[in-house]
Enzyme design. Structure first.
Site, PDB file in Angstrom:
ATOM      1  N   LYS A  13      33.021  46.797  38.075  1.00  0.00           N
ATOM      2  CA  LYS A  13      31.868  46.169  37.508  1.00  0.00           C
ATOM      3  C   LYS A  13      30.686  45.771  38.333  1.00  0.00           C
ATOM      4  O   LYS A  13      29.491  46.383  38.362  1.00  0.00           O
ATOM      5  CB  LYS A  13      32.072  45.601  36.268  1.00  0.00           C
ATOM      6  CG  LYS A  13      33.130  45.831  35.296  1.00  0.00           C
ATOM      7  CD  LYS A  13      33.395  44.940  34.203  1.00  0.00           C
ATOM      8  CE  LYS A  13      34.059  43.818  34.522  1.00  0.00           C
ATOM      9  NZ  LYS A  13      35.262  43.701  35.222  1.00  0.00           N
ATOM     10  N   ARG A  86      32.568  39.951  25.984  1.00  0.00           N
ATOM     11  CA  ARG A  86      34.016  39.713  26.421  1.00  0.00           C
ATOM     12  C   ARG A  86      35.020  39.656  25.120  1.00  0.00           C
ATOM     13  O   ARG A  86      35.971  39.951  25.031  1.00  0.00           O
ATOM     14  CB  ARG A  86      34.691  38.709  27.297  1.00  0.00           C
ATOM     15  CG  ARG A  86      34.749  39.402  28.830  1.00  0.00           C
ATOM     16  CD  ARG A  86      35.015  38.141  29.777  1.00  0.00           C
ATOM     17  NE  ARG A  86      35.879  38.497  30.818  1.00  0.00           N
ATOM     18  CZ  ARG A  86      35.333  38.667  31.877  1.00  0.00           C
ATOM     19  NH1 ARG A  86      34.053  38.528  32.154  1.00  0.00           N
ATOM     20  NH2 ARG A  86      36.257  38.927  32.924  1.00  0.00           N
ATOM     21  N   ARG A 120      39.927  41.998  47.596  1.00  0.00           N
ATOM     22  CA  ARG A 120      38.679  41.910  47.604  1.00  0.00           C
ATOM     23  C   ARG A 120      38.164  40.438  48.371  1.00  0.00           C
ATOM     24  O   ARG A 120      38.849  39.582  48.479  1.00  0.00           O
ATOM     25  CB  ARG A 120      38.178  41.585  46.106  1.00  0.00           C
ATOM     26  CG  ARG A 120      36.765  40.947  45.927  1.00  0.00           C
ATOM     27  CD  ARG A 120      36.148  41.068  44.423  1.00  0.00           C
ATOM     28  NE  ARG A 120      37.026  40.532  43.512  1.00  0.00           N
ATOM     29  CZ  ARG A 120      36.980  40.544  42.320  1.00  0.00           C
ATOM     30  NH1 ARG A 120      35.797  41.087  41.910  1.00  0.00           N
ATOM     31  NH2 ARG A 120      37.443  39.862  41.637  1.00  0.00           N
ATOM     32  N   ARG A 150      38.059  35.034  46.098  1.00  0.00           N
ATOM     33  CA  ARG A 150      37.742  34.253  44.964  1.00  0.00           C
ATOM     34  C   ARG A 150      39.264  33.470  44.566  1.00  0.00           C
ATOM     35  O   ARG A 150      40.164  34.042  44.746  1.00  0.00           O
ATOM     36  CB  ARG A 150      37.344  35.203  43.787  1.00  0.00           C
ATOM     37  CG  ARG A 150      35.948  35.152  43.530  1.00  0.00           C
ATOM     38  CD  ARG A 150      35.365  36.253  42.512  1.00  0.00           C
ATOM     39  NE  ARG A 150      36.346  36.132  41.022  1.00  0.00           N
ATOM     40  CZ  ARG A 150      35.898  36.961  40.401  1.00  0.00           C
ATOM     41  NH1 ARG A 150      35.041  37.905  40.429  1.00  0.00           N
ATOM     42  NH2 ARG A 150      36.547  37.054  39.281  1.00  0.00           N
ATOM     43  N   ARG A 161      44.798  37.905  33.760  1.00  0.00           N
ATOM     44  CA  ARG A 161      43.354  38.386  33.297  1.00  0.00           C
ATOM     45  C   ARG A 161      43.295  39.776  32.604  1.00  0.00           C
ATOM     46  O   ARG A 161      42.816  40.072  31.505  1.00  0.00           O
ATOM     47  CB  ARG A 161      42.310  38.345  34.559  1.00  0.00           C
ATOM     48  CG  ARG A 161      41.808  36.942  34.825  1.00  0.00           C
ATOM     49  CD  ARG A 161      41.583  37.019  36.502  1.00  0.00           C
ATOM     50  NE  ARG A 161      40.467  37.725  36.592  1.00  0.00           N
ATOM     51  CZ  ARG A 161      40.280  37.957  38.060  1.00  0.00           C
ATOM     52  NH1 ARG A 161      40.933  37.543  38.905  1.00  0.00           N
ATOM     53  NH2 ARG A 161      39.213  38.654  38.288  1.00  0.00           N
TER      54      ARG A 161
HETATM   55  P1  AP5 Z   1      34.633  44.576  41.585  1.00  0.00           P
HETATM   56  O1  AP5 Z   1      33.290  45.509  41.492  1.00  0.00           O
HETATM   57  O2  AP5 Z   1      34.432  43.028  42.426  1.00  0.00           O
HETATM   58  O3  AP5 Z   1      35.262  44.497  40.221  1.00  0.00           O
HETATM   59  P2  AP5 Z   1      34.696  43.827  38.760  1.00  0.00           P
HETATM   60  O4  AP5 Z   1      35.235  44.809  37.744  1.00  0.00           O
HETATM   61  O5  AP5 Z   1      33.556  43.310  38.862  1.00  0.00           O
HETATM   62  O6  AP5 Z   1      35.936  42.782  38.703  1.00  0.00           O
HETATM   63  P3  AP5 Z   1      36.236  40.991  38.284  1.00  0.00           P
HETATM   64  O7  AP5 Z   1      37.311  40.630  38.775  1.00  0.00           O
HETATM   65  O8  AP5 Z   1      34.702  40.555  38.978  1.00  0.00           O
HETATM   66  O9  AP5 Z   1      35.708  41.301  36.925  1.00  0.00           O
HETATM   67  P4  AP5 Z   1      36.439  40.171  35.792  1.00  0.00           P
HETATM   68  O10 AP5 Z   1      35.654  40.577  34.919  1.00  0.00           O
HETATM   69  O11 AP5 Z   1      37.804  39.508  35.820  1.00  0.00           O
HETATM   70  O12 AP5 Z   1      35.589  38.942  36.704  1.00  0.00           O
HETATM   71  P5  AP5 Z   1      34.426  37.882  36.303  1.00  0.00           P
HETATM   72  O13 AP5 Z   1      33.738  37.447  37.514  1.00  0.00           O
HETATM   73  O14 AP5 Z   1      33.339  38.760  35.429  1.00  0.00           O
HETATM   74  O15 AP5 Z   1      35.685  45.501  42.624  1.00  0.00           O
HETATM   75  C1  AP5 Z   1      36.938  44.753  42.791  1.00  0.00           C
HETATM   76  C2  AP5 Z   1      37.317  45.275  44.288  1.00  0.00           C
HETATM   77  O16 AP5 Z   1      37.682  46.546  44.109  1.00  0.00           O
HETATM   78  C3  AP5 Z   1      36.514  44.919  45.447  1.00  0.00           C
HETATM   79  O17 AP5 Z   1      36.866  44.679  46.375  1.00  0.00           O
HETATM   80  C4  AP5 Z   1      35.497  46.451  45.445  1.00  0.00           C
HETATM   81  O18 AP5 Z   1      35.062  46.611  46.919  1.00  0.00           O
HETATM   82  C5  AP5 Z   1      36.725  47.361  45.019  1.00  0.00           C
HETATM   83  N1  AP5 Z   1      36.286  48.472  44.558  1.00  0.00           N
HETATM   84  C6  AP5 Z   1      35.341  48.555  43.282  1.00  0.00           C
HETATM   85  N2  AP5 Z   1      35.380  49.817  43.082  1.00  0.00           N
HETATM   86  C7  AP5 Z   1      36.112  50.564  43.897  1.00  0.00           C
HETATM   87  C8  AP5 Z   1      36.387  52.075  43.829  1.00  0.00           C
HETATM   88  N3  AP5 Z   1      35.850  52.994  43.222  1.00  0.00           N
HETATM   89  N4  AP5 Z   1      37.415  52.523  44.544  1.00  0.00           N
HETATM   90  C9  AP5 Z   1      37.920  51.495  45.509  1.00  0.00           C
HETATM   91  N5  AP5 Z   1      37.682  50.022  45.351  1.00  0.00           N
HETATM   92  C10 AP5 Z   1      36.876  49.707  44.588  1.00  0.00           C
HETATM   93  O19 AP5 Z   1      35.083  36.754  35.334  1.00  0.00           O
HETATM   94  C11 AP5 Z   1      35.771  35.801  36.004  1.00  0.00           C
HETATM   95  C12 AP5 Z   1      36.255  34.738  34.960  1.00  0.00           C
HETATM   96  O20 AP5 Z   1      35.129  34.197  34.372  1.00  0.00           O
HETATM   97  C13 AP5 Z   1      37.056  35.372  33.848  1.00  0.00           C
HETATM   98  O21 AP5 Z   1      38.499  35.533  34.000  1.00  0.00           O
HETATM   99  C14 AP5 Z   1      36.612  34.247  32.699  1.00  0.00           C
HETATM  100  O22 AP5 Z   1      37.641  33.103  33.038  1.00  0.00           O
HETATM  101  C15 AP5 Z   1      35.432  33.709  32.871  1.00  0.00           C
HETATM  102  N6  AP5 Z   1      34.223  34.641  32.368  1.00  0.00           N
HETATM  103  C16 AP5 Z   1      33.357  35.336  32.803  1.00  0.00           C
HETATM  104  N7  AP5 Z   1      32.617  36.073  31.700  1.00  0.00           N
HETATM  105  C17 AP5 Z   1      33.077  35.610  30.658  1.00  0.00           C
HETATM  106  C18 AP5 Z   1      32.799  35.770  29.381  1.00  0.00           C
HETATM  107  N8  AP5 Z   1      31.608  36.800  29.110  1.00  0.00           N
HETATM  108  N9  AP5 Z   1      33.643  35.234  28.270  1.00  0.00           N
HETATM  109  C19 AP5 Z   1      34.371  34.122  28.779  1.00  0.00           C
HETATM  110  N10 AP5 Z   1      34.760  33.991  29.934  1.00  0.00           N
HETATM  111  C20 AP5 Z   1      34.014  34.650  30.926  1.00  0.00           C
END
Ligand code: AP5
Length: 207
Positions: A13, A86, A120, A150, A161
């Site tokens: 994402k 979410r 990552r 992270r 997660r």
């Molecule tokens: P990346 O693009 O970083 O993945 P992502 O989908 O953004 O994953 P996240 O871990 O950031 O998502 P998340 O939803 O768990 O975390 P968030 O920060 O929102 O890609 C990952 C890796 O893969 C990278 O190394 C990249 O290079 C590689 N990659 C990507 N695409 C690729 C491809 N096609 N091929 C090969 N490699 C690839 O949330 C963190 C925490 O915050 C949550 O757990 C929760 O506690 C809290 N939180 C955040 N938002 C909310 C909400 N709305 N409600 C409640 N709690 C929340």
């Protein structure tokens, strides 16, 4: 256009949103990044959120909704929502403040997710996202900032997660399907291919 990237941790994402904002006039809004900023600042919100994030749990809806509402007041133009909503409660709240034109469901398997997340690396300075599978240096190729891992990017937390995603966030697939704005993309495979597929969907949504 307002668009949501829906998908489990590691679906890509953030990576896809960062590339798309360079190609379009959209703004990237990541609730995960906003929470990590609050943690860095040491704010009360950040302190509270940290305990949930470290355990792989969702931060309470009222906190997230308030944070997004405040950000939207100072944001103009179309938005890519990354990691928000979410829960159904968050989606219902978003419906009252923004019109959602498109939701991209980035689906993939838990094995792909674990290998991506455990490799990552993120730039401390500009937030660029890398992976050790294709980038071996410790500094950012865009701004020379230091790369870090992270705190919640470990196999145990990622499994939690993914479980939280399946139980609390995956119901949003049906929520947006009913509204007729949902499109599915297999998140595995080449990043450039995913960008091309999303841009094609965006064009057809505009037409
Ligand atoms: P990346 O693009 O970083 O993945 P992502 O989908 O953004 O994953 P996240 O871990 O950031 O998502 P998340 O939803 O768990 O975390 P968030 O920060 O929102 O890609 C990952 C890796 O893969 C990278 O190394 C990249 O290079 C590689 N990659 C990507 N695409 C690729 C491809 N096609 N091929 C090969 N490699 C690839 O949330 C963190 C925490 O915050 C949550 O757990 C929760 O506690 C809290 N939180 C955040 N938002 C909310 C909400 N709305 N409600 C409640 N709690 C929340």
């Amino acid at each position: 256009m307002n668009m949501i990237f829906l998908g489990p941790p590691g679906a890509g994402k953030g990576t896809l949103a960062q590339i798309l904002v360079e190609k379009t006039d959209l703004t990237h809004l990541s609730t995960g990044d906003m929470l990590r900023e609050e943690i860095k600042k040491g704010s009360d919100l950040g302190k509270m959120a940290k305990s949930f994030i470290d355990e792989g749990k969702l931060v309470p809806d009222n906190v997230i909704i308030g944070m997004v509402e405040a950000r939207l007041k100072s944001t103009k133009g179309g938005i890519i929502f990354d990691g928000f909503p979410r829960t159904v409660e968050q989606a219902e709240a978003l419906d009252t403040i923004a019109k959602i034109d498109l939701v991209i469901d980035l689906y993939t398997t838990v094995d792909v997710i674990i290998s991506r997340i455990c490799g990552r690396r993120i730039c401390k300075k500009c937030g660029a996202v890398y992976n050790t599978s294709w980038y071996k240096k410790d500094t950012c190729q865009k701004c020379q900032g230091e790369l870090y891992t992270r705190a919640d990017d470990n196999e145990e937390t990622v499994k939690k997660r993914f479980d939280v995603y399946t139980k609390q966030t995956a119901p949003l697939v049906a929520y947006y399907e009913k509204k007729g704005v949902l499109r599915h993309i297999d998140a595995s495979g080449d990043i450039d291919e995913k960008i091309a597929a999303i841009m094609e969907i965006m064009e057809s949504a505009h037409a």
